[in-house]
Motif scaffolding. Structure first.
Motif, PDB file in Angstrom:
ATOM      1  N   UNK A  20       0.780  -1.068  -0.103  1.00 57.37           N
ATOM      2  CA  UNK A  20      -0.011   0.012   0.103  1.00 57.37           C
ATOM      3  C   UNK A  20       0.948   1.161  -0.047  1.00 57.37           C
ATOM      4  N   UNK A  21       2.167   1.337   0.285  1.00 57.20           N
ATOM      5  CA  UNK A  21       3.021   2.364   0.520  1.00 57.20           C
ATOM      6  C   UNK A  21       3.703   2.687  -0.983  1.00 57.20           C
ATOM      7  N   UNK A  22       4.562   1.639  -1.536  1.00 58.03           N
ATOM      8  CA  UNK A  22       5.159   1.671  -2.673  1.00 58.03           C
ATOM      9  C   UNK A  22       4.437   1.209  -4.121  1.00 58.03           C
ATOM     10  N   UNK A  23       3.237   0.722  -3.606  1.00 65.47           N
ATOM     11  CA  UNK A  23       2.375   0.041  -4.989  1.00 65.47           C
ATOM     12  C   UNK A  23       3.021  -0.802  -5.717  1.00 65.47           C
ATOM     13  N   UNK A  24       4.153  -1.618  -5.380  1.00 65.01           N
ATOM     14  CA  UNK A  24       4.478  -2.655  -6.288  1.00 65.01           C
ATOM     15  C   UNK A  24       4.006  -3.805  -5.951  1.00 65.01           C
ATOM     16  N   UNK A  25       3.823  -4.407  -7.031  1.00 59.38           N
ATOM     17  CA  UNK A  25       2.893  -5.702  -7.054  1.00 59.38           C
ATOM     18  C   UNK A  25       3.735  -6.900  -6.309  1.00 59.38           C
ATOM     19  N   UNK A  26       3.088  -7.650  -5.893  1.00 63.73           N
ATOM     20  CA  UNK A  26       3.781  -8.863  -5.216  1.00 63.73           C
ATOM     21  C   UNK A  26       5.059  -8.711  -4.439  1.00 63.73           C
ATOM     22  N   UNK A  27       5.068  -7.685  -3.719  1.00 65.88           N
ATOM     23  CA  UNK A  27       6.169  -7.187  -2.846  1.00 65.88           C
ATOM     24  C   UNK A  27       5.930  -7.559  -1.363  1.00 65.88           C
ATOM     25  N   UNK A  28       4.711  -7.638  -0.954  1.00 67.37           N
ATOM     26  CA  UNK A  28       4.271  -8.116   0.552  1.00 67.37           C
ATOM     27  C   UNK A  28       4.144  -9.344   0.748  1.00 67.37           C
ATOM     28  N   UNK A  29       4.941 -10.014   1.600  1.00 66.28           N
ATOM     29  CA  UNK A  29       4.584 -11.392   2.047  1.00 66.28           C
ATOM     30  C   UNK A  29       4.089 -11.361   3.555  1.00 66.28           C
ATOM     31  N   UNK A  30       3.179 -12.504   3.657  1.00 68.05           N
ATOM     32  CA  UNK A  30       2.532 -12.391   5.124  1.00 68.05           C
ATOM     33  C   UNK A  30       3.086 -13.802   5.669  1.00 68.05           C
ATOM     34  N   UNK A  31       3.447 -13.725   6.885  1.00 64.95           N
ATOM     35  CA  UNK A  31       3.919 -15.106   7.554  1.00 64.95           C
ATOM     36  C   UNK A  31       2.982 -15.013   8.752  1.00 64.95           C
ATOM     37  N   UNK A  32       2.409 -16.127   9.313  1.00 63.79           N
ATOM     38  CA  UNK A  32       1.811 -16.429  10.430  1.00 63.79           C
ATOM     39  C   UNK A  32       2.736 -17.459  11.334  1.00 63.79           C
ATOM     40  N   UNK A  33       2.967 -16.901  12.561  1.00 60.32           N
ATOM     41  CA  UNK A  33       3.668 -17.590  13.641  1.00 60.32           C
ATOM     42  C   UNK A  33       2.744 -18.184  14.573  1.00 60.32           C
ATOM     43  N   UNK A  34       2.173 -19.236  14.444  1.00 59.00           N
ATOM     44  CA  UNK A  34       1.127 -20.004  15.305  1.00 59.00           C
ATOM     45  C   UNK A  34       1.834 -20.071  16.768  1.00 59.00           C
ATOM     46  N   UNK A  35       3.111 -20.400  16.971  1.00 62.68           N
ATOM     47  CA  UNK A  35       3.888 -20.386  18.126  1.00 62.68           C
ATOM     48  C   UNK A  35       3.572 -19.521  19.162  1.00 62.68           C
ATOM     49  N   UNK A  36       3.805 -17.943  18.391  1.00 63.67           N
ATOM     50  CA  UNK A  36       3.707 -16.890  19.246  1.00 63.67           C
ATOM     51  C   UNK A  36       2.305 -15.961  18.987  1.00 63.67           C
ATOM     52  N   UNK A  37       1.449 -16.588  17.989  1.00 61.62           N
ATOM     53  CA  UNK A  37       0.072 -15.941  17.632  1.00 61.62           C
ATOM     54  C   UNK A  37       0.387 -14.567  17.048  1.00 61.62           C
ATOM     55  N   UNK A  38       1.277 -14.389  16.093  1.00 63.07           N
ATOM     56  CA  UNK A  38       1.865 -13.460  15.677  1.00 63.07           C
ATOM     57  C   UNK A  38       1.839 -13.602  14.125  1.00 63.07           C
ATOM     58  N   UNK A  39       0.805 -12.377  13.332  1.00 63.34           N
ATOM     59  CA  UNK A  39       1.194 -12.449  11.865  1.00 63.34           C
ATOM     60  C   UNK A  39       1.705 -11.180  11.415  1.00 63.34           C
ATOM     61  N   UNK A  40       2.641 -11.274  10.596  1.00 64.55           N
ATOM     62  CA  UNK A  40       3.459 -10.287   9.957  1.00 64.55           C
ATOM     63  C   UNK A  40       3.222 -10.042   8.441  1.00 64.55           C
ATOM     64  N   UNK A  41       3.264  -8.864   8.050  1.00 61.45           N
ATOM     65  CA  UNK A  41       3.110  -8.594   6.637  1.00 61.45           C
ATOM     66  C   UNK A  41       4.237  -7.580   6.656  1.00 61.45           C
ATOM     67  N   UNK A  42       5.280  -8.106   5.686  1.00 56.77           N
ATOM     68  CA  UNK A  42       6.488  -7.037   5.237  1.00 56.77           C
ATOM     69  C   UNK A  42       6.784  -6.912   3.611  1.00 56.77           C
ATOM     70  N   UNK A  43       7.139  -5.870   3.492  1.00 57.68           N
ATOM     71  CA  UNK A  43       7.304  -5.175   2.125  1.00 57.68           C
ATOM     72  C   UNK A  43       8.654  -5.585   1.814  1.00 57.68           C
ATOM     73  N   UNK A  44       9.249  -6.155   0.689  1.00 56.36           N
ATOM     74  CA  UNK A  44      10.664  -6.172   0.295  1.00 56.36           C
ATOM     75  C   UNK A  44      10.965  -5.206  -0.057  1.00 56.36           C
ATOM     76  N   UNK A  45      10.427  -4.475  -0.854  1.00 59.04           N
ATOM     77  CA  UNK A  45      10.952  -3.334  -1.590  1.00 59.04           C
ATOM     78  C   UNK A  45      11.314  -2.072  -0.511  1.00 59.04           C
ATOM     79  N   UNK A  46      10.144  -1.558   0.064  1.00 59.92           N
ATOM     80  CA  UNK A  46      10.340  -0.324   0.715  1.00 59.92           C
ATOM     81  C   UNK A  46      10.354  -0.742   2.439  1.00 59.92           C
ATOM     82  N   UNK A  47      10.374  -2.056   2.714  1.00 55.61           N
ATOM     83  CA  UNK A  47      10.974  -2.343   4.184  1.00 55.61           C
ATOM     84  C   UNK A  47       9.638  -2.168   5.114  1.00 55.61           C
ATOM     85  N   UNK A  48       8.450  -1.727   4.640  1.00 55.22           N
ATOM     86  CA  UNK A  48       7.407  -1.189   5.468  1.00 55.22           C
ATOM     87  C   UNK A  48       6.853  -2.590   6.112  1.00 55.22           C
ATOM     88  N   UNK A  49       6.467  -2.653   7.618  1.00 60.45           N
ATOM     89  CA  UNK A  49       5.947  -4.035   7.818  1.00 60.45           C
ATOM     90  C   UNK A  49       4.700  -3.682   8.995  1.00 60.45           C
TER      91      UNK A  49
END
Length: 92
Positions: free
Chosen positions: A26-55
């Motif tokens: 949503x910040x750099x509008x680069x397609x397919x750059x945000x990857x979502x990961x789910x850590x069920x052990x700690x119950x945390x979900x993360x979304x990180x952009x590989x281009x602009x490093x927003x998370x």
């Protein structure tokens, strides 16, 4: 003598299409750059952009999918933008 009726086979189960795990940023509008990961052990979900490093991180449940994390990030961005717009209109 009559034949026994043949049992009909149940219809095949429909396969659910896999949901995406990569989205556009949503910040750099680069397609397919945000990857979502789910850590069920700690119950945390993360979304990180590989281009602009927003998370973005949020708490997850057993039913949470990557699209849910991305949707929460988009909703939070819109909420912050609307809050800033209201704050500017009050100052004017």
């Amino acid at each position: 003598m009559g034949k026994r009726k043949a049992k009909s086979k149940p219809p095949p189960k429909k396969r659910m299409d896999k949901l995406d795990t990569v989205f556009s940023c949503p910040f750099c509008s680069h397609g397919t750059s945000v990857e979502c990961r789910i850590d069920m052990k700690n119950l945390i979900g993360e979304a990180n952009c590989r281009i602009c490093q927003e998370s973005f991180s949020t708490t997850v449940t057993a039913l949470t999918e990557p699209i849910d994390i991305y949707s929460e990030w988009i909703d939070e961005c819109e909420r912050v933008n609307n809050y800033e717009e209201e704050d500017v209109s009050y100052r004017s």
